[in-house]
Design a protein around this motif. Structure first.
Motif, PDB file in Angstrom:
ATOM      1  N   VAL A 179      17.392 -33.964 -27.142  1.00 18.53           N
ATOM      2  CA  VAL A 179      17.998 -34.567 -25.951  1.00 18.53           C
ATOM      3  C   VAL A 179      17.489 -35.996 -25.818  1.00 18.53           C
ATOM      4  O   VAL A 179      16.297 -36.257 -26.012  1.00 18.53           O
ATOM      5  CB  VAL A 179      17.685 -33.777 -24.656  1.00 18.53           C
ATOM      6  CG1 VAL A 179      18.383 -32.434 -24.662  1.00 18.53           C
ATOM      7  CG2 VAL A 179      16.193 -33.600 -24.457  1.00 18.53           C
ATOM      8  N   GLN A 180      18.377 -36.914 -25.509  1.00 20.59           N
ATOM      9  CA  GLN A 180      17.962 -38.293 -25.278  1.00 20.59           C
ATOM     10  C   GLN A 180      17.238 -38.414 -23.942  1.00 20.59           C
ATOM     11  O   GLN A 180      17.547 -37.691 -22.984  1.00 20.59           O
ATOM     12  CB  GLN A 180      19.173 -39.223 -25.279  1.00 20.59           C
ATOM     13  CG  GLN A 180      19.826 -39.384 -26.627  1.00 20.59           C
ATOM     14  CD  GLN A 180      20.996 -40.346 -26.610  1.00 20.59           C
ATOM     15  OE1 GLN A 180      21.548 -40.658 -27.646  1.00 20.59           O
ATOM     16  NE2 GLN A 180      21.399 -40.811 -25.443  1.00 20.59           N
ATOM     17  N   GLN A 206      20.312 -37.052 -21.589  1.00 23.46           N
ATOM     18  CA  GLN A 206      21.141 -35.903 -21.925  1.00 23.46           C
ATOM     19  C   GLN A 206      20.507 -34.653 -21.330  1.00 23.46           C
ATOM     20  O   GLN A 206      19.278 -34.511 -21.337  1.00 23.46           O
ATOM     21  CB  GLN A 206      21.274 -35.755 -23.438  1.00 23.46           C
ATOM     22  CG  GLN A 206      22.046 -36.883 -24.101  1.00 23.46           C
ATOM     23  CD  GLN A 206      22.063 -36.753 -25.618  1.00 23.46           C
ATOM     24  OE1 GLN A 206      21.218 -36.093 -26.211  1.00 23.46           O
ATOM     25  NE2 GLN A 206      23.032 -37.396 -26.256  1.00 23.46           N
ATOM     26  N   ASN A 214      16.473 -31.381 -17.404  1.00 22.68           N
ATOM     27  CA  ASN A 214      16.450 -30.281 -18.377  1.00 22.68           C
ATOM     28  C   ASN A 214      15.517 -29.180 -17.901  1.00 22.68           C
ATOM     29  O   ASN A 214      14.385 -29.440 -17.485  1.00 22.68           O
ATOM     30  CB  ASN A 214      15.995 -30.798 -19.744  1.00 22.68           C
ATOM     31  CG  ASN A 214      17.106 -31.497 -20.484  1.00 22.68           C
ATOM     32  OD1 ASN A 214      18.061 -30.860 -20.933  1.00 22.68           O
ATOM     33  ND2 ASN A 214      16.999 -32.814 -20.598  1.00 22.68           N
ATOM     34  N   TYR A 218      30.076 -32.146 -21.820  1.00 20.84           N
ATOM     35  CA  TYR A 218      29.085 -32.191 -22.886  1.00 20.84           C
ATOM     36  C   TYR A 218      28.663 -33.635 -23.135  1.00 20.84           C
ATOM     37  O   TYR A 218      29.497 -34.540 -23.190  1.00 20.84           O
ATOM     38  CB  TYR A 218      29.681 -31.579 -24.153  1.00 20.84           C
ATOM     39  CG  TYR A 218      28.824 -31.712 -25.380  1.00 20.84           C
ATOM     40  CD1 TYR A 218      27.590 -31.078 -25.457  1.00 20.84           C
ATOM     41  CD2 TYR A 218      29.246 -32.479 -26.459  1.00 20.84           C
ATOM     42  CE1 TYR A 218      26.799 -31.194 -26.591  1.00 20.84           C
ATOM     43  CE2 TYR A 218      28.471 -32.590 -27.597  1.00 20.84           C
ATOM     44  CZ  TYR A 218      27.246 -31.951 -27.654  1.00 20.84           C
ATOM     45  OH  TYR A 218      26.462 -32.075 -28.770  1.00 20.84           O
ATOM     46  N   ASP A 219      27.357 -33.875 -23.304  1.00 25.41           N
ATOM     47  CA  ASP A 219      26.853 -35.248 -23.396  1.00 25.41           C
ATOM     48  C   ASP A 219      26.239 -35.606 -24.746  1.00 25.41           C
ATOM     49  O   ASP A 219      25.669 -36.692 -24.896  1.00 25.41           O
ATOM     50  CB  ASP A 219      25.833 -35.523 -22.281  1.00 25.41           C
ATOM     51  CG  ASP A 219      24.615 -34.599 -22.336  1.00 25.41           C
ATOM     52  OD1 ASP A 219      24.406 -33.937 -23.376  1.00 25.41           O
ATOM     53  OD2 ASP A 219      23.860 -34.544 -21.341  1.00 25.41           O
ATOM     54  N   GLY A 220      26.309 -34.696 -25.734  1.00 26.89           N
ATOM     55  CA  GLY A 220      25.871 -35.063 -27.075  1.00 26.89           C
ATOM     56  C   GLY A 220      24.555 -34.474 -27.539  1.00 26.89           C
ATOM     57  O   GLY A 220      24.127 -34.734 -28.668  1.00 26.89           O
ATOM     58  N   HIS A 221      23.848 -33.693 -26.701  1.00 27.37           N
ATOM     59  CA  HIS A 221      22.593 -33.080 -27.143  1.00 27.37           C
ATOM     60  C   HIS A 221      22.875 -32.084 -28.274  1.00 27.37           C
ATOM     61  O   HIS A 221      24.005 -31.643 -28.455  1.00 27.37           O
ATOM     62  CB  HIS A 221      21.875 -32.389 -25.978  1.00 27.37           C
ATOM     63  CG  HIS A 221      22.699 -31.370 -25.264  1.00 27.37           C
ATOM     64  ND1 HIS A 221      23.592 -31.679 -24.260  1.00 27.37           N
ATOM     65  CD2 HIS A 221      22.776 -30.027 -25.412  1.00 27.37           C
ATOM     66  CE1 HIS A 221      24.172 -30.575 -23.816  1.00 27.37           C
ATOM     67  NE2 HIS A 221      23.688 -29.561 -24.510  1.00 27.37           N
TER      68      HIS A 221
END
Length: 295
Positions: free
Chosen positions: A23-24, A71, A120, A198-201
């Motif tokens: 995750v960013q 993320q 998170n 969805y954010d790319g993790h």
């Protein structure tokens, strides 16, 4: 007479290890406070040591925390981490420095929930060999929230496309469990709550049959990227009959020939401080001792 064993009980399927969750994070300092000082985990001392990425060791697995827009995993990540009181004390100690973020923590009967500065969720469990295997530190599962009615289709996808065993259960909610390593699973739990985009993790797994899933994914145009000879990625899980989209989570898929497969990871003992230092206790023994010796 030779003892009879259930040989199938030791089958893993095609996926043999869940290595990392990625995750960013927008602020590496705050991430260090949460994951290292708060949770008591260990920053990898060898790789990603600048201020644009950070790898956090959790037994034989990791969190990867590259710098970027935050993320948030749609669900939660489970940790096995021994010493509940020590964990709560560490989380309390970083709370003042994480004020103004989404950080929080709460004690439950079965686990401690810790929320990172960007939202998170992590569930921290005490070691339990029957439930999580013989580890004192690790990532036993990652759970995703999925739309109602999608868990069964996800359960069908993984064995046919990825060669990974799955189980569909109907309890307090419909849940699919996918085996991705020894005592490691991806869980997909149905919810009627609205899901954020969805954010790319992503998650990363190692598989033994590397070409078969690639071929099956390519036939359905599901390959997202071709990274190198040892690695490719896919994102979309689909219904095998209709092609309907079921869920999106990027899978970084590596072969067992990848140069970094089972790279030894350093895990420190967070109880070891300059004030309480005891020689020989720097390292966290992430695995439980043997319960029997075979001659």
């Amino acid at each position: 007479m030779n003892e009879k064993f259930d040989r199938a009980a030791e089958d893993l399927g095609n996926s043999i290890h869940l290595e990392h969750v990625n995750v960013q994070v927008p602020d590496q300092r705050l991430a260090m406070l949460f994951y290292v000082s708060g949770l008591g985990l260990t920053r990898d001392p060898y790789l990603m040591t600048s201020d644009d990425n950070m790898w956090i060791n959790v037994g034989r697995s990791q969190f990867h925390l590259p710098a970027g827009k935050a993320q948030v995993l749609r669900g939660h990540t489970a940790l096995v981490i021994s010493g509940r009181k020590a964990l709560l004390d560490r989380l309390a100690s970083v709370a003042p420095r994480l004020a103004g973020t989404k950080f929080s923590y709460r004690e439950h009967n079965d686990y401690v929930e810790a929320i990172c500065p960007w939202g998170n969720r992590l569930r921290c469990y005490e070691p339990d060999a029957d439930r999580f295997g013989r580890i004192t530190l690790g990532i036993p599962y990652v759970e995703f929230d999925v739309p109602t009615g999608h868990a069964q289709g996800i359960a069908d996808f993984y064995p046919d496309i990825m060669g990974m065993p799955s189980h569909f259960k109907n309890g307090d909610a419909n849940v699919t469990s996918v085996q991705v390593g020894k005592n490691q699973n991806l869980l997909f739990r149905e919810t009627d709550r609205p899901l954020v985009d969805y954010d790319g993790h992503h998650v990363q797994i190692y598989i033994t049959n590397f070409s078969g899933p690639h071929r099956a994914l390519a036939e359905r145009n599901l390959i997202f990227s071709e990274d190198n000879p040892y690695q490719y990625r896919f994102r979309d899980i689909v219904d095998l009959e209709s092609g309907k989209h079921l869920f999106t989570i990027e899978h970084e898929v590596r072969s067992a020939t990848h140069p970094m497969f089972l790279r030894p990871l350093v895990n420190r003992n967070p109880a070891q401080t300059n004030r309480t230092f005891a020689e020989g206790y720097d390292q966290w023994l992430w695995a439980m001792g043997p319960n029997r010796y075979d001659g």
